[in-house]
Design a protein around this motif. Structure first.
Motif: not given
Length: 356
Positions: A40-41, A53-56, A91-92, A116-117
């Motif tokens: 998120n940074m 939103s990662a590709l993996h 993020m999870r 951040l979270l």
């Protein structure tokens, strides 16, 4: 650069023997889990392929849990610290459940976060999940931190998380700061800010010149400033109000024994391993992907740990180029593994940075 004292030489010679013993026995003590590439940074210096939103996709926890169960069959889980990293692990949505499951398998676990979270509610949930250690990044005061991290409001959130965690006696906690040309002159004032938050342990890093970080002059300290950073850390440690230390990378010559709690050694592949987002079995997460030693989706982790990792456990191949005739190679062993390029050449020599 000044030479080593007799006391430093004796200590470094003793450590050489300990490292040799570690190469032979390679006791697993730290296991990094790259649980996500989502972040998120928008950090200026980041070498990871991280996006909101990662590709993996995130690694399913059960895939990692299988590795932990296999490790527990072979080793004492209480002696192996699992460090959850990313991306940004928070993020999870299942991060607390993951942590609790790791704890229930009798592994101590910690997290590396940008903060951040890291709300009071999230901190409480992580503590309930058995969190043992935490590291949060804070790169100076608001303007400098948010310039580095690319997100407004991130300074406030990280500072509040630091205030809470620094006063939580049940966990081991520290803050990491990437020192650059924007925050360098403010380190003394920033130190006072961290002390006021209650922080006891502070690690300071410099950004190694790889990828876009190599092209950004604001991120790369001059040799004079690098030496100034060592002096700042040394003086701060002597004051005893906060335990400052330089990051784990780099043999520091005359500053060995003065700016860290330990003498330099790269423990990648000796006591440190990692499971990366794609299942690769590597060492610390900063090391090039082509130095991975296997993959959890096709290899047995214990077999890989016991029988591979030769490039890590015999570093004579690093005695080339500028390292070939260096009198300090016996102590440095070619610097950190993450500071070698694809051809095996040294990217950065910390000793040279300390030249007067």
């Amino acid at each position: 650069m000044s030479g080593l004292s007799i006391k430093q030489k004796i200590a470094l010679e003793l450590q050489r023997q300990l490292i040799k013993d570690n190469e032979d026995k390679h006791p697993l003590r730290q296991l990094f889990w790259e649980c996500t590439l989502r972040c998120n940074m928008k950090c200026r210096h980041c070498g990871s392929d991280c996006k909101v939103s990662a590709l993996h996709p995130d690694m399913p926890f059960e895939d990692f849990a299988k590795v932990l169960r296999r490790i527990k069959e072979q080793y004492d889980s209480h002696k192996i610290m699992v460090i959850v990293t990313g991306g940004e692990p928070l993020m999870r949505k299942d991060i607390e459940q993951c942590g609790r499951a790791i704890y229930d398998m009798e592994f101590p676990w910690g997290i590396v976060s940008n903060g951040l979270l890291m709300t009071p509610k999230k901190i409480d949930g992580l503590l309930r999940a058995g969190l043992h250690s935490a590291t949060i990044s804070l790169d100076g005061f608001q303007d400098d931190h948010e310039w580095m991290r690319g997100i407004q409001g991130s300074f406030r959130n990280a500072s509040e998380a630091i205030r809470i965690l620094a006063n939580e006696p049940s966990i081991k906690f520290d803050v990491v700061t990437c020192v650059n040309n924007r925050n360098y002159e403010k380190l003394a004032d920033f130190k006072e800010y961290l002390i006021a938050l209650g922080l006891k342990s502070w690690r300071l890093f410099t950004v190694f010149p790889v990828g876009r970080a190599a092209q950004d002059p604001d991120l790369q300290l001059s040799n004079e400033r690098f030496r100034g950073l060592m002096e700042f850390i040394k003086k701060t440690r002597q004051e005893g109000r906060i335990m400052a230390s330089y990051g784990c990378e780099g043999f520091l010559g005359e500053y060995e024994g003065f700016v860290r709690d330990h003498l330099f050694t790269c423990q990648a592949g000796l006591s440190i391993s990692s499971v990366m987002i794609d299942g690769s079995i590597s060492a610390c997460a900063s090391i090039r992907s082509d130095l991975a030693q296997g993959n959890i989706y096709k290899d047995d982790f214990v077999d890989v740990w016991e029988n591979r990792y030769q490039p890590y456990r015999d570093r004579s191949w690093m005695k080339t180029g500028e390292c070939a005739d260096c009198k300090y190679f016996r102590y440095c062993q070619g610097n950190g593994m993450h500071l070698r390029d694809a051809d095996g050449n040294l990217i950065l020599c910390h000793l040279k940075r300390l030249d007067k």
